[in-house]
Design a protein around this motif. Sequence first.
Motif, mmCIF file in Angstrom:
data_model
loop_
_atom_site.group_PDB
_atom_site.id
_atom_site.type_symbol
_atom_site.label_atom_id
_atom_site.label_comp_id
_atom_site.label_asym_id
_atom_site.label_seq_id
_atom_site.Cartn_x
_atom_site.Cartn_y
_atom_site.Cartn_z
ATOM 1 N N ILE A 35 0.827 -1.208 0.000
ATOM 2 C CA ILE A 35 0.000 0.000 0.000
ATOM 3 C C ILE A 35 0.862 1.260 0.000
ATOM 4 O O ILE A 35 0.695 2.151 -0.843
ATOM 5 N N LEU A 36 1.826 1.314 0.939
ATOM 6 C CA LEU A 36 2.600 2.538 1.098
ATOM 7 C C LEU A 36 3.386 2.860 -0.179
ATOM 8 O O LEU A 36 3.396 4.001 -0.656
ATOM 9 N N ALA A 37 4.038 1.831 -0.732
ATOM 10 C CA ALA A 37 4.815 2.049 -1.956
ATOM 11 C C ALA A 37 3.912 2.543 -3.082
ATOM 12 O O ALA A 37 4.284 3.426 -3.865
ATOM 13 N N THR A 38 2.723 1.971 -3.175
ATOM 14 C CA THR A 38 1.797 2.392 -4.222
ATOM 15 C C THR A 38 1.403 3.849 -4.037
ATOM 16 O O THR A 38 1.400 4.634 -5.000
ATOM 17 N N VAL A 39 1.093 4.210 -2.798
ATOM 18 C CA VAL A 39 0.732 5.605 -2.530
ATOM 19 C C VAL A 39 1.886 6.520 -2.917
ATOM 20 O O VAL A 39 1.699 7.559 -3.569
ATOM 21 N N CYS A 40 3.107 6.123 -2.566
ATOM 22 C CA CYS A 40 4.280 6.946 -2.899
ATOM 23 C C CYS A 40 4.404 7.133 -4.404
ATOM 24 O O CYS A 40 4.563 8.255 -4.902
ATOM 25 N N LEU A 49 11.197 1.903 -5.211
ATOM 26 C CA LEU A 49 12.184 0.897 -5.621
ATOM 27 C C LEU A 49 12.719 0.146 -4.399
ATOM 28 O O LEU A 49 12.883 -1.078 -4.429
ATOM 29 N N PHE A 50 12.967 0.892 -3.305
ATOM 30 C CA PHE A 50 13.452 0.268 -2.085
ATOM 31 C C PHE A 50 12.442 -0.764 -1.583
ATOM 32 O O PHE A 50 12.793 -1.891 -1.223
ATOM 33 N N ASP A 51 11.161 -0.384 -1.614
ATOM 34 C CA ASP A 51 10.115 -1.284 -1.139
ATOM 35 C C ASP A 51 10.059 -2.550 -1.992
ATOM 36 O O ASP A 51 9.932 -3.661 -1.476
ATOM 37 N N THR A 52 10.183 -2.379 -3.309
ATOM 38 C CA THR A 52 10.201 -3.550 -4.187
ATOM 39 C C THR A 52 11.380 -4.459 -3.832
ATOM 40 O O THR A 52 11.240 -5.683 -3.763
ATOM 41 N N GLY A 53 12.527 -3.834 -3.576
ATOM 42 C CA GLY A 53 13.706 -4.614 -3.215
ATOM 43 C C GLY A 53 13.478 -5.414 -1.946
ATOM 44 O O GLY A 53 13.793 -6.618 -1.878
ATOM 45 N N MET A 54 12.889 -4.770 -0.926
ATOM 46 C CA MET A 54 12.642 -5.474 0.338
ATOM 47 C C MET A 54 11.639 -6.605 0.139
ATOM 48 O O MET A 54 11.774 -7.688 0.711
ATOM 49 N N GLU A 55 10.607 -6.330 -0.701
ATOM 50 C CA GLU A 55 9.606 -7.358 -0.965
ATOM 51 C C GLU A 55 10.272 -8.584 -1.606
ATOM 52 O O GLU A 55 10.023 -9.724 -1.204
ATOM 53 N N TRP A 56 11.134 -8.329 -2.587
ATOM 54 C CA TRP A 56 11.795 -9.440 -3.280
ATOM 55 C C TRP A 56 12.705 -10.198 -2.313
ATOM 56 O O TRP A 56 12.782 -11.419 -2.351
ATOM 57 N N TYR A 67 14.231 -15.021 0.420
ATOM 58 C CA TYR A 67 14.887 -15.662 1.562
ATOM 59 C C TYR A 67 13.912 -16.293 2.531
ATOM 60 O O TYR A 67 14.205 -17.322 3.137
ATOM 61 N N VAL A 68 12.733 -15.705 2.699
ATOM 62 C CA VAL A 68 11.794 -16.252 3.670
ATOM 63 C C VAL A 68 10.869 -17.274 3.015
ATOM 64 O O VAL A 68 10.701 -18.390 3.505
ATOM 65 N N ASP A 69 10.293 -16.887 1.855
ATOM 66 C CA ASP A 69 9.299 -17.770 1.242
ATOM 67 C C ASP A 69 9.901 -18.714 0.211
ATOM 68 O O ASP A 69 9.205 -19.577 -0.311
ATOM 69 N N HIS A 70 11.186 -18.539 -0.090
ATOM 70 C CA HIS A 70 11.873 -19.386 -1.074
ATOM 71 C C HIS A 70 11.150 -19.403 -2.414
ATOM 72 O O HIS A 70 10.938 -20.463 -3.000
ATOM 73 N N LEU A 71 10.750 -18.228 -2.839
ATOM 74 C CA LEU A 71 10.143 -18.098 -4.163
ATOM 75 C C LEU A 71 11.136 -17.396 -5.078
ATOM 76 O O LEU A 71 11.480 -16.240 -4.854
ATOM 77 N N THR A 72 11.656 -18.106 -6.070
ATOM 78 C CA THR A 72 12.519 -17.454 -7.060
ATOM 79 C C THR A 72 11.840 -17.535 -8.423
ATOM 80 O O THR A 72 10.754 -18.106 -8.556
ATOM 81 N N ILE A 73 12.514 -16.996 -9.430
ATOM 82 C CA ILE A 73 11.914 -16.983 -10.769
ATOM 83 C C ILE A 73 11.752 -18.395 -11.303
ATOM 84 O O ILE A 73 10.907 -18.664 -12.157
ATOM 85 N N SER A 74 12.538 -19.346 -10.773
ATOM 86 C CA SER A 74 12.449 -20.706 -11.307
ATOM 87 C C SER A 74 11.594 -21.630 -10.448
ATOM 88 O O SER A 74 11.376 -22.778 -10.825
ATOM 89 N N THR A 75 11.083 -21.141 -9.294
ATOM 90 C CA THR A 75 10.340 -22.046 -8.406
ATOM 91 C C THR A 75 9.095 -22.605 -9.077
ATOM 92 O O THR A 75 8.891 -23.816 -9.125
#
Lengths: 202, 559
Positions: free
Chosen positions: A67-72, A110-117, A122-130
């Motif tokens: 939400i916050l990133a979108t508002v920004c 951009l920072f928020d996107t980076g943190m989300e990724w 690292y936490v959910d173990h979702l990569t582009i190849s999962t």
Amino acid sequence: MADALDLTADALTLEREWKTPDRGTVGIIFLIITESVLFLTFVAVYLVYIGASVTGPYPKDVLETPILATVCLLSSSLTIVAAEWALERNRIGMFRIWWLVTIVLGLYFLFDTGMEWKKLIYVDHLTISTNLFGTTFYSLVGLHASHVTVGMIFLLLVIGVNLLGFPIETQKRRVKFLSWYWHFVDAVWVIVFTVVYIISTR
Amino acid sequence: MASIDYPLERPKVGTKDWGFAEHMYDWVATVDHKKLGIMYIVSALLFLVIAGIMALVIRTQLALPNGHVVAPDTYNRLFTMHGTTMVFLLGMPLVAGFSNYLVPLMIGARDMAFPRLNAFGFWIFLFGGFLLYFSYLGGSGLYGAGSAPDVGWFAYAPLTEKPFSLGHSTDYWALGIIVSGIGTIASAINVIATTFSLRCPGMTLSRMPMFVWVMLIDSWLILVAFPPLTAAQIMLLLDRYLGANFFYTQRGGSAVLWQHLFWIFGHPEVYILIFPAFAILSEVIPIFSRKPIFGRPAMVGAVVAIGFISLGVWAHHMFAVGMTSYANSFFAASTMLVGIPTGIKIFNWTATMYGGKVNLKTPMLFCCGFLLQFLIAGLTGIMLAIAPFDWQLHDSYFVVGHFHFTLAEGLVFGIFAGLYYWFPKITGRMYNEKLGKWHFWLFVIGVNLTFIPMHFAGILGMPRRIYTYQAGRGWEFWQFSATIGAYIQAIAVAIYVWNVVHSAIKGEPAGDDPWDGWTLEWATTSPPPEYNFEKLPVVRSSRPLWDLKHPHDPDWKYE
Ligand SMILES: [Cu+2]
């Protein structure tokens, strides 16, 4: 032979009153059209592959609505208009402030996107190849983020050369085109947001 | 008009004492639309020769049953590189080259809207071409002998996925096309901006030459058709390098998705490629019939209609993939629909000739050739649009014959017409008419001898892309005559190359307006000066030079 092409008084009036659209405007409009088709393709592929993942994690398990990133990002469209407005009136101080606010808002996005990724990897173990969700998520959001980054580079370029003493008042047209591009990137985010964080998490 | 950046007169550079290095520098650093146009066309013709030689090797291999000229894997590389080169490195630079050279001249402008972007577009296109051909050296990395892409020009998934396509050849294919595609998009944006913004006083959209209209819609098609291809190539590279799953069927990805994305690009691409021929015919036929084009508004309408309908027909390339019968019916119907505007165009060109003083010089001969050949190509196209008919002949030599009829006969006939027609403008000298006629007749014989038999081989069940075949299936006669035809075509093209080189150096001076033309490019000198026109022209009708030459009976009185 070329100067034999009629230069009667009549033709001179025609020449004086002749108006065509500005070439930069035409160019940027069609650049945005072709970029839109590129995004459209990635969005369509994302939609086609919703629910096609063979294994988890799935969107509804791991995605948190930014939400916050979108508002920004969306409000940066307003601040860049404010900056343009100031530039139009040659208030360079105001222009610089609003321009810097725009940059800060974009950088936060951009920072928020980076943190989300980082969290997803690292936490959910979702990569582009999962799975297919990972494949389509990272490519669509990444395509958008790369456009934000390109816009950011140009935003920094404008303020950078201006702070170094380049008279930005002479570049109103180019600032306008950059602002159009920035609005385009924001508008695309509205679609990406809807598709990724609303439709696919249901 | 806000379009002139530099003063009309430029300091004259003494060209006489220029050495080789100065000339090279002049060409490499140029932003002049005419020089870039010539470079586009020359590099296209060089790629034509390369891909043509590949075609000759393919034809030699297939001339007799059980051929042994090349190995099977070399054969796969040959047809892949032949197709990719012809579409992306011959067809696309011809689009850019013709529009670059002619659009500013025809609308009375001094250059394109963005000259530096124009130079960037050309060099990035050429770099993309080199990238594709570098695969011959780098395709297997440093540890193996060279290998070019071998996945076919439409590179169906999952054959292109890492487990099935080792080495880097497929990567060079994808990268080369992405990179040259960026150049194509740059040049398309440039053509659109030029057409909208740099028209000389009085050149309203309704007075614009048909050539410019067609290239405008062509550029529009490029802008909406190339991004899906670029997107698909990016996805393919993500699959190959980052382990993404777009087209990876084992992990839920869809190979059919690639087909959709490729043909969403691929069908409009057919029109993108053929449009320059449409554009050229619309200029050459009126001049050599001494009649204004028949039904101009209908012609413009037909081009615009194609510019939209052709975006909705792509899945006719996929009838055999197993779509629903609704989808099959829809795409069969839309494909037949796009035949209507195309038919209108053929009708109008023919009607332009009807009752005119037809002068069968080489450019006009090629136009007539185009009309006949393209009509046949269109008819076999309508046959293939019928889904059940396509099921029978899908991936057969019938299809190969059909699309070579549209492109090799349609496109190339139109292009040759244009190359002969504007040769005196570009070089200032006249080509040799006799050699031109030899070129035409040999070419007509060659293409028909090559591609008509392919239809029959296809009906007799010969699949495309097989590297050899056994005797006794009834294909030998057709394949052998196709090979003879290919060599006749090669002789015809060799005559053309000789004609160009010889006439450019020693041809008769042509004068500024050898064809008694009506559009603005004939109002300036041959070759035109760097600034095109000493004074920007002012026009009042769609045939400004007619008005100039017939002051007592100008066109604008009737418009
Ligand atoms: Cu098609």
